[in-house]
Design an enzyme around this catalytic site. Structure first.
Site, mmCIF file in Angstrom:
data_model
loop_
_atom_site.group_PDB
_atom_site.id
_atom_site.type_symbol
_atom_site.label_atom_id
_atom_site.label_comp_id
_atom_site.label_asym_id
_atom_site.label_seq_id
_atom_site.Cartn_x
_atom_site.Cartn_y
_atom_site.Cartn_z
ATOM 1 N N GLU A 139 -11.419 8.394 2.901
ATOM 2 C CA GLU A 139 -12.912 8.192 3.687
ATOM 3 C C GLU A 139 -12.145 7.799 4.982
ATOM 4 O O GLU A 139 -11.414 6.530 4.890
ATOM 5 C CB GLU A 139 -13.662 6.967 3.077
ATOM 6 C CG GLU A 139 -14.350 7.219 1.934
ATOM 7 C CD GLU A 139 -15.345 8.295 2.060
ATOM 8 O OE1 GLU A 139 -15.695 8.512 3.125
ATOM 9 O OE2 GLU A 139 -16.052 8.497 0.879
ATOM 10 N N GLY A 152 0.773 -1.248 -0.013
ATOM 11 C CA GLY A 152 0.088 0.116 -0.036
ATOM 12 C C GLY A 152 0.870 1.311 0.171
ATOM 13 O O GLY A 152 0.511 2.284 -0.674
ATOM 14 N N CYS A 159 -17.717 2.592 10.470
ATOM 15 C CA CYS A 159 -17.015 4.267 10.699
ATOM 16 C C CYS A 159 -18.420 5.075 10.729
ATOM 17 O O CYS A 159 -18.392 6.159 11.362
ATOM 18 C CB CYS A 159 -16.412 4.556 9.404
ATOM 19 S SG CYS A 159 -17.136 4.038 7.813
HETATM 20 P P1 NAD Z 1 -5.888 1.160 8.624
HETATM 21 O O1 NAD Z 1 -6.012 2.836 8.266
HETATM 22 O O2 NAD Z 1 -5.029 0.480 9.310
HETATM 23 O O3 NAD Z 1 -5.792 0.390 7.118
HETATM 24 C C1 NAD Z 1 -6.623 0.531 6.093
HETATM 25 C C2 NAD Z 1 -5.896 0.158 4.784
HETATM 26 O O4 NAD Z 1 -4.881 0.860 4.597
HETATM 27 C C3 NAD Z 1 -5.115 -1.280 4.863
HETATM 28 O O5 NAD Z 1 -5.438 -1.798 3.603
HETATM 29 C C4 NAD Z 1 -3.963 -1.281 5.276
HETATM 30 O O6 NAD Z 1 -3.268 -2.433 4.855
HETATM 31 C C5 NAD Z 1 -3.507 0.168 4.545
HETATM 32 N N1 NAD Z 1 -2.402 0.826 5.055
HETATM 33 C C6 NAD Z 1 -2.008 1.098 6.421
HETATM 34 N N2 NAD Z 1 -0.937 2.018 6.529
HETATM 35 C C7 NAD Z 1 -0.854 2.228 5.239
HETATM 36 C C8 NAD Z 1 0.338 3.239 4.674
HETATM 37 N N3 NAD Z 1 1.086 3.933 5.398
HETATM 38 N N4 NAD Z 1 0.211 3.205 3.156
HETATM 39 C C9 NAD Z 1 -0.511 2.669 2.460
HETATM 40 N N5 NAD Z 1 -1.642 2.065 2.961
HETATM 41 C C10 NAD Z 1 -1.531 1.789 4.393
HETATM 42 O O7 NAD Z 1 -7.389 0.939 8.784
HETATM 43 P P2 NAD Z 1 -8.161 -0.351 9.334
HETATM 44 O O8 NAD Z 1 -7.578 -0.597 10.816
HETATM 45 O O9 NAD Z 1 -8.101 -1.350 8.375
HETATM 46 O O10 NAD Z 1 -9.818 0.231 9.265
HETATM 47 C C11 NAD Z 1 -10.322 0.748 10.409
HETATM 48 C C12 NAD Z 1 -10.452 2.081 10.143
HETATM 49 O O11 NAD Z 1 -10.991 2.702 9.002
HETATM 50 C C13 NAD Z 1 -11.281 2.861 11.272
HETATM 51 O O12 NAD Z 1 -10.461 3.976 11.753
HETATM 52 C C14 NAD Z 1 -12.700 3.235 10.615
HETATM 53 O O13 NAD Z 1 -13.278 4.495 11.020
HETATM 54 C C15 NAD Z 1 -12.021 3.385 9.027
HETATM 55 N N6 NAD Z 1 -13.085 3.329 8.038
HETATM 56 C C16 NAD Z 1 -13.763 4.499 7.533
HETATM 57 C C17 NAD Z 1 -14.432 4.292 6.557
HETATM 58 C C18 NAD Z 1 -15.211 5.531 5.869
HETATM 59 O O14 NAD Z 1 -15.585 5.275 4.890
HETATM 60 N N7 NAD Z 1 -15.017 6.790 6.214
HETATM 61 C C19 NAD Z 1 -14.962 3.098 6.441
HETATM 62 C C20 NAD Z 1 -14.437 2.040 6.834
HETATM 63 C C21 NAD Z 1 -13.585 2.109 7.762
#
Ligand code: NAD
Length: 491
Positions: free
Chosen positions: A261, A223, A295
């Protein structure tokens, strides 16, 4: 053994299913904690290959190529829908096992709705007006006929979380493909299969090579590579606000378009002329759906001070009836937490509330597993919190509701807005003028009035403030993946 008969333990790059350069990694069922199979462990090098394939596919601008042929895009998105629909029960089983979501939720937002959303994206691809004749204009003595075109924004990196993986994968992949972009999807480490299954499905549907690529991984590294990659034009990310901040910074050197998001700590405000019982019931149910891992769920319940005790009693009663259960049981709405780390996080926030003198009105502890393993937490109601405390302000992502008192409509709106997030919210009341004033006052991207449903395929979805930038779903979500080209034809 994997659930999907084709290969969900492969990457999908340039039209081929191939092993991850990092081998495989185990996928676990959050309801049992048990390993259920393997996913491909993609690396940054795999991400590079995927971007190269997506770049080649997008850069082919010949007549009939992906970016130039909305009719083909519509046809193939419908074919993808058919492939997925033909195997819907297998996908359901895989989704319940991997995500820990309840069977009932797979019939809606967790699976069926987003898969059917492919037909919406196909229709938009076909019916959107990509070119508009703006007539003639004169500038500096030169008369020109003006045309404004809309064209795919390029190579999209879609980076998604684990909580509603189909919904979020399709909101990005479906819209981006429909708009003529090519895509590299990087699903969350905990939920690789819901992304990986699109590889064999796209292959069977006959997608041209490179148009869709999928890189699963146990780490965030691929990512990170996608975000920094100079050949990626758009990053469409859903996840935590902390990661969103990192992504914006990592994308800055290559100045790509970043769509975010992020998290939420949304408030349901109850005015003093509202049906208090209905408001408390609905809020307790929505904040415990999918163990609170949504979320948009409203996790602060803001009630008239003089009705606080009544609201606590009603909400506690409702929570007592929400028993976390086996996700396969059609009666289950609240299932497991995704993993031990997330369970520790939820417990940590409740312990913090306790240590700060708040009252745990209901729950407040892990729930005894109904399946003999996995990660479970009891629906929890907390009162007596300082409205600026961490527990009242930060996203917990578990079945935990903070109840706070207000001193009138404006105070309720003030409390709702006094938070860095602005993703969703709810207002409960009767008087239309007071409701309208609250609607105008609430700084959020989405809002439910008296239990109304704002989420839908044609409804732009997203947040304000630190909940994100941009919108997905609906025509607005499609247009995020288009760029304008303004053309002047000399006479
Ligand atoms: P996360 O931010 O840890 O990870 C999300 C994705 O990003 C994963 O695929 C991860 O591998 C990738 N990622 C992590 N660090 C990265 C980086 N530095 N560069 C590129 N990619 C990276 O989130 P999570 O724990 O998977 O999900 C939970 C969070 O997501 C909660 O805070 C929730 O509120 C949020 N969320 C928001 C929405 C929305 O539409 N606003 C929807 C669902 C979840």
């Amino acid at each position: 053994m994997n659930f999907f008969p084709d290969d969900t333990s492969s990457l999908y790059i340039d039209g081929e299913l191939r092993p991850g350069s990092g081998g495989t990694y185990p996928v676990s069922n959050p309801a049992t904690g048990k390993e259920i199979g393997l996913a491909a462990n993609g690396t940054p090098e795999d991400a590079d290959l995927a971007v190269a394939a997506a770049r080649r596919a997008f850069d082919d601008q010949a007549e009939g190529a992906w970016s130039q042929d909305p009719a083909m895009r519509a046809r193939l998105l419908r074919a993808l829908h058919s492939e997925l629909t033909a195997r819907i029960e297998e996908i359901r089983e895989l989704t319940i096992a991997e995500v820990g979501t309840s069977y009932t939720m797979t019939t809606g937002a967790q699976m069926q709705d987003p898969i059917d959303g492919l037909l919406y994206w196909a229709d938009l691809a076909e019916n959107f007006t990509y070119s508009e004749d703006k007539g003639e204009a004169e500038l500096m003595g030169i008369r020109s006929r003006h045309e404004v075109r809309r064209e795919g924004a390029g190579v999209v990196a879609a980076i998604t979380p684990w909580n509603f993986p189909h919904q979020i994968n399709f909101a990005k992949v479906g819209a981006a493909l429909a708009a003529g972009c090519t895509v590299v999807l990087k699903p969350a480490p905990d939920t690789p299969w819901t992304g990986a299954l699109l590889g064999p499905a796209a292959q069977a549907a006959g997608f041209p090579s490179g148009v869709l690529n999928i890189v699963t991984s146990e780490s965030n590294d691929p990512g990170e590579r996608l975000v920094e990659h100079p050949d990626v034009d758009v990053v469409s990310f859903t996840g935590s606000s902390a990661t969103g901040r990192k992504i914006m910074a990592s994308a800055a050197p290559t100045l790509k378009k970043v769509f975010l998001e992020l998290g939420g700590k949304s408030a349901a405000i109850v005015l003093d002329d509202a049906d208090l019982a209905a408001a408390c019931m609905m809020t307790a149910i929505t904040c415990t759906l999918h163990a609170g891992q949504g979320c948009v769920f409203t996790t602060r319940l803001v009630v008239p001070r003089q009705k606080l005790d009544e609201a606590i009693a009603v909400t506690s009663d409702v929570m007592a009836g929400i028993v976390p259960g086996d996700p396969h049981d059609p009666a289950t709405m609240c299932g497991p937490i995704i993993n031990q780390r997330q369970l520790d996080r939820v417990s940590g926030y409740v312990d913090l509330a306790r240590s700060e003198g708040a009252t745990i009105e209901f729950g407040g502890e892990p729930f005894p597993s109904p399946t003999g393993g996995g990660y479970w937490y009891t629906p929890t109601l907390i009162s007596g919190l300082d409205e600026h405390s961490r527990v009242a302000q930060e996203e917990i992502f578990g079945p935990v509701l903070a109840i706070l008192p207000h001193d009138g409509d404006d105070d309720a709106v003030r409390i709702a807005n006094d938070n860095p997030y602005g993703l969703s919210g709810a207002v409960w009341g009767t008087d239309p003028e007071r409701l309208e004033r609250a609607i105008r006052g609430m700084r959020t991207g989405t809002l439910s009035i008296n239990g109304g449903q704002y989420f839908g395929q044609d409804m732009p979805f997203g947040g304000v403030k630190q909940s994100g930038i941009g919108r997905e779903m609906g025509e607005a979500g499609f247009e995020e993946f288009l760029e304008y080209k303004s053309i002047g034809y000399g006479t």
